[in-house]
Motif scaffolding. Structure first.
Motif, PDB file in Angstrom:
ATOM      1  N   ILE A  69      -2.988  32.456  -4.045  1.00  6.26           N
ATOM      2  CA  ILE A  69      -1.816  32.713  -4.984  1.00  6.26           C
ATOM      3  C   ILE A  69      -1.288  33.008  -3.644  1.00  6.26           C
ATOM      4  O   ILE A  69      -1.311  33.273  -2.337  1.00  6.26           O
ATOM      5  CB  ILE A  69      -1.972  34.146  -5.777  1.00  6.26           C
ATOM      6  N   ALA A  70       0.053  32.530  -4.153  1.00  6.96           N
ATOM      7  CA  ALA A  70       1.946  32.763  -3.322  1.00  6.96           C
ATOM      8  C   ALA A  70       2.031  34.223  -3.788  1.00  6.96           C
ATOM      9  O   ALA A  70       2.781  34.029  -4.910  1.00  6.96           O
ATOM     10  CB  ALA A  70       2.316  31.705  -3.099  1.00  6.96           C
ATOM     11  N   GLU A  71       2.354  35.077  -2.726  1.00  5.28           N
ATOM     12  CA  GLU A  71       3.204  36.151  -3.111  1.00  5.28           C
ATOM     13  C   GLU A  71       3.766  36.705  -2.731  1.00  5.28           C
ATOM     14  O   GLU A  71       3.693  36.893  -1.632  1.00  5.28           O
ATOM     15  CB  GLU A  71       2.206  37.726  -3.633  1.00  5.28           C
ATOM     16  N   SER A  72       4.895  37.651  -3.027  1.00  9.14           N
ATOM     17  CA  SER A  72       6.499  38.457  -2.401  1.00  9.14           C
ATOM     18  C   SER A  72       6.680  39.930  -2.611  1.00  9.14           C
ATOM     19  O   SER A  72       6.929  39.749  -4.614  1.00  9.14           O
ATOM     20  CB  SER A  72       7.347  37.791  -2.312  1.00  9.14           C
ATOM     21  N   ASP A  73       5.996  40.588  -1.987  1.00 11.08           N
ATOM     22  CA  ASP A  73       6.762  42.183  -2.515  1.00 11.08           C
ATOM     23  C   ASP A  73       5.553  42.275  -3.947  1.00 11.08           C
ATOM     24  O   ASP A  73       6.403  42.848  -5.266  1.00 11.08           O
ATOM     25  CB  ASP A  73       7.945  41.910  -2.436  1.00 11.08           C
ATOM     26  N   GLY A  74       4.286  41.395  -3.714  1.00  7.60           N
ATOM     27  CA  GLY A  74       3.826  42.014  -4.864  1.00  7.60           C
ATOM     28  C   GLY A  74       4.151  41.457  -6.406  1.00  7.60           C
ATOM     29  O   GLY A  74       2.777  41.738  -7.089  1.00  7.60           O
ATOM     30  N   GLN A  75       4.935  40.508  -6.322  1.00  4.74           N
ATOM     31  CA  GLN A  75       5.258  39.319  -7.364  1.00  4.74           C
ATOM     32  C   GLN A  75       4.581  38.692  -7.065  1.00  4.74           C
ATOM     33  O   GLN A  75       4.466  37.417  -5.649  1.00  4.74           O
ATOM     34  CB  GLN A  75       7.010  38.835  -7.239  1.00  4.74           C
ATOM     35  N   VAL A  76       4.033  37.386  -7.825  1.00  6.08           N
ATOM     36  CA  VAL A  76       2.953  36.413  -7.976  1.00  6.08           C
ATOM     37  C   VAL A  76       4.591  35.015  -8.080  1.00  6.08           C
ATOM     38  O   VAL A  76       5.025  35.540  -8.736  1.00  6.08           O
ATOM     39  CB  VAL A  76       1.741  36.231  -9.043  1.00  6.08           C
ATOM     40  N   ILE A  77       4.219  34.887  -6.900  1.00  8.76           N
ATOM     41  CA  ILE A  77       5.541  33.388  -6.767  1.00  8.76           C
ATOM     42  C   ILE A  77       5.103  32.107  -6.990  1.00  8.76           C
ATOM     43  O   ILE A  77       5.530  31.593  -6.456  1.00  8.76           O
ATOM     44  CB  ILE A  77       6.543  33.730  -5.976  1.00  8.76           C
ATOM     45  N   GLY A  78       3.574  31.427  -6.772  1.00  6.60           N
ATOM     46  CA  GLY A  78       3.166  30.353  -7.145  1.00  6.60           C
ATOM     47  C   GLY A  78       1.540  30.216  -6.888  1.00  6.60           C
ATOM     48  O   GLY A  78       1.114  31.182  -6.698  1.00  6.60           O
ATOM     49  N   PHE A  79       1.519  29.198  -6.924  1.00  6.84           N
ATOM     50  CA  PHE A  79      -0.607  28.838  -7.536  1.00  6.84           C
ATOM     51  C   PHE A  79      -1.062  27.715  -7.136  1.00  6.84           C
ATOM     52  O   PHE A  79      -0.030  27.145  -7.086  1.00  6.84           O
ATOM     53  CB  PHE A  79      -1.194  29.606  -7.825  1.00  6.84           C
ATOM     54  N   ALA A  80      -1.504  27.048  -6.395  1.00  4.67           N
ATOM     55  CA  ALA A  80      -2.525  26.299  -6.540  1.00  4.67           C
ATOM     56  C   ALA A  80      -3.832  26.653  -6.403  1.00  4.67           C
ATOM     57  O   ALA A  80      -4.494  27.280  -6.260  1.00  4.67           O
ATOM     58  CB  ALA A  80      -2.438  25.856  -4.782  1.00  4.67           C
ATOM     59  N   HIS A  81      -4.399  25.668  -7.448  1.00  5.47           N
ATOM     60  CA  HIS A  81      -5.734  26.026  -7.522  1.00  5.47           C
ATOM     61  C   HIS A  81      -6.605  24.118  -7.033  1.00  5.47           C
ATOM     62  O   HIS A  81      -6.363  23.225  -7.765  1.00  5.47           O
ATOM     63  CB  HIS A  81      -6.051  26.418  -8.795  1.00  5.47           C
ATOM     64  N   ALA A  82      -8.198  24.651  -6.282  1.00 14.18           N
ATOM     65  CA  ALA A  82      -8.646  23.538  -6.120  1.00 14.18           C
ATOM     66  C   ALA A  82     -10.362  24.197  -6.594  1.00 14.18           C
ATOM     67  O   ALA A  82     -10.932  25.110  -6.587  1.00 14.18           O
ATOM     68  CB  ALA A  82      -8.443  23.591  -3.995  1.00 14.18           C
ATOM     69  N   GLY A  83     -10.658  22.465  -6.412  1.00 15.09           N
ATOM     70  CA  GLY A  83     -12.302  23.400  -6.934  1.00 15.09           C
ATOM     71  C   GLY A  83     -12.724  21.637  -6.547  1.00 15.09           C
ATOM     72  O   GLY A  83     -12.659  20.559  -6.614  1.00 15.09           O
ATOM     73  N   PHE A  84     -14.103  21.154  -7.577  1.00 17.33           N
ATOM     74  CA  PHE A  84     -15.187  19.884  -7.362  1.00 17.33           C
ATOM     75  C   PHE A  84     -15.159  19.378  -8.561  1.00 17.33           C
ATOM     76  O   PHE A  84     -15.790  20.621  -9.791  1.00 17.33           O
ATOM     77  CB  PHE A  84     -16.201  20.807  -6.381  1.00 17.33           C
ATOM     78  N   GLY A  85     -15.955  18.567  -8.919  1.00 14.98           N
ATOM     79  CA  GLY A  85     -16.659  17.560 -10.464  1.00 14.98           C
ATOM     80  C   GLY A  85     -18.110  18.154 -10.101  1.00 14.98           C
ATOM     81  O   GLY A  85     -18.539  18.458  -9.051  1.00 14.98           O
ATOM     82  N   PRO A  86     -18.421  17.634 -11.332  1.00 16.00           N
ATOM     83  CA  PRO A  86     -19.931  17.283 -11.241  1.00 16.00           C
ATOM     84  C   PRO A  86     -20.439  16.195  -9.887  1.00 16.00           C
ATOM     85  O   PRO A  86     -20.615  15.327  -9.678  1.00 16.00           O
ATOM     86  CB  PRO A  86     -20.339  16.699 -12.281  1.00 16.00           C
ATOM     87  N   ASP A  87     -21.611  15.916  -9.507  1.00 11.12           N
ATOM     88  CA  ASP A  87     -22.840  14.872  -8.933  1.00 11.12           C
ATOM     89  C   ASP A  87     -23.029  14.055 -10.486  1.00 11.12           C
ATOM     90  O   ASP A  87     -22.242  14.210 -11.095  1.00 11.12           O
ATOM     91  CB  ASP A  87     -23.929  15.400  -8.389  1.00 11.12           C
TER      92      ASP A  87
END
Length: 336
Positions: A69-87
């Motif tokens: 999460i990217a935030e400024s003065d408590g406001q969410v201003i951006g996000f990126a989400h990373a994860g993985f797949g299956p074997d």
């Protein structure tokens, strides 16, 4: 991941923002940001946090440190989400290949380095968990989150219609490794021409509409269960000759302002390939959907699947977009 503070000058004033991991209080702000930042044709309109819960937060492998999460003065201003797949078995998560599923920045906060820092933090998360390869743009089987929220009928990378994504990623070392063509067709009461080969099969087969059978493995069940798919199948003599799955694309329908449905996973029995069953199955499935309340159908096809692409064009489908899968670094192979 430790929170960090970054200072930059934007539009003549100094602003402060920081990165941190997801908190349980974030979903309402993430939904608001999604609807402000992701406004392209391939982003669903989120009416509530329930959509985010089903497609992201309720997954058993969700890790809050992967949602930056990217935030400024408590406001969410951006996000990126990373994860993985299956074997290879689909029964557990593999950490060898990481995927960055989504990156979004509030329109008023763009071009201040926030997207770059979100990307770097997501990459660092993946490397820390063991990723040897990093991809950007969910695609099967690397699609742990957001199916039903972004991309359309199935996850096929980053849509080309999101025009800012390609130069952003290429400047940061990502290259396109796979391309999918996005086709759509209006359901308007038109006739559905079939190939001459398919005519013979039409007389000796019937279309069945059934709930999609149980998922093939644990990961598929985690990802696709909320979609409540149906299966269209051609049957003759008790044998399934061909099948294709479908699901109602409600959130995308709100974006496109018409009831929409997605098709995927078209399969023809190996010994019957090339006999026109694809044409017959699609034509009869579309006829069935046309008689319901749907007015638009979408299907994604790998760029290399020339026979299926030809079949769709003959049925009146038109290309509306392309899905691009990116990988970081020097590339020698395409993703599986």
């Amino acid at each position: 991941m430790r929170p960090c503070s970054v200072y930059c000058r934007g539009r003549g004033v100094e602003v402060t923002w920081r990165l941190r991991p997801f908190r349980n209080t974030d979903p309402p702000a993430l939904v608001r940001l999604w609807n402000l930042a992701l406004t392209g044709r391939g982003a669903g309109v989120l009416p509530s946090v329930n959509c985010l819960e089903l497609a992201v937060l309720a997954k058993p492998y969700f890790d809050r440190y992967g949602l930056v999460i990217a935030e400024s003065d408590g406001q969410v201003i951006g996000f990126a989400h990373a994860g993985f797949g299956p074997d290879s078995t689909g029964q557990k998560i593999s950490y060898e290949r990481g995927i960055i599923c989504v990156l979004a920045v509030h329109p008023q906060w763009r071009r201040q380095g926030i997207g770059t820092q979100l990307l770097h933090q997501a990459e660092e998360y993946l490397r820390h968990r063991g990723a040897q390869e990093i991809y950007f743009g969910s695609h099967r089987p690397l699609c742990p989150f957001y199916w039903g929220l972004y991309g359309g009928s199935e996850p096929s990378g980053v849509l080309e219609s999101d025009t800012e994504a390609k130069p952003f990623l290429q400047r940061r070392g990502y290259q396109v490794v796979a391309t999918h063509i996005v086709y759509q067709r209006l359901l308007d009461g038109s006739s559905w021409p079939i190939s001459s080969q398919a005519v013979a099969w039409k007389a000796k087969s019937e279309l069945q509409v059934v709930p999609r059978p149980v998922h093939r493995n644990w990961f598929e069940a985690c990802v696709a269960s909320p979609l409540e798919m149906l299966r269209f199948q051609l049957v003759a003599g008790g044998r399934v000759l061909a099948s294709v799955d479908a699901w109602e694309m409600e959130l995308f329908g709100w974006r496109w302002k018409q009831p929409s449905i997605g098709l995927l996973d078209l399969h023809v029995a190996d010994d019957l390939a090339g006999q026109g069953l694809e044409s017959l199955l699609l034509a009869e499935s579309l006829q069935y959907l046309d008689e319901q309340y749907y007015t638009l159908v979408e299907m994604h096809v790998p760029e290399s699947a020339q026979a299926l692409r030809k079949c769709l064009r003959e049925l009146g489908f038109e290309m509306v977009d392309r899905g691009l899968v990116y990988r970081r670094g020097t590339l020698t192979e395409t993703p599986g």
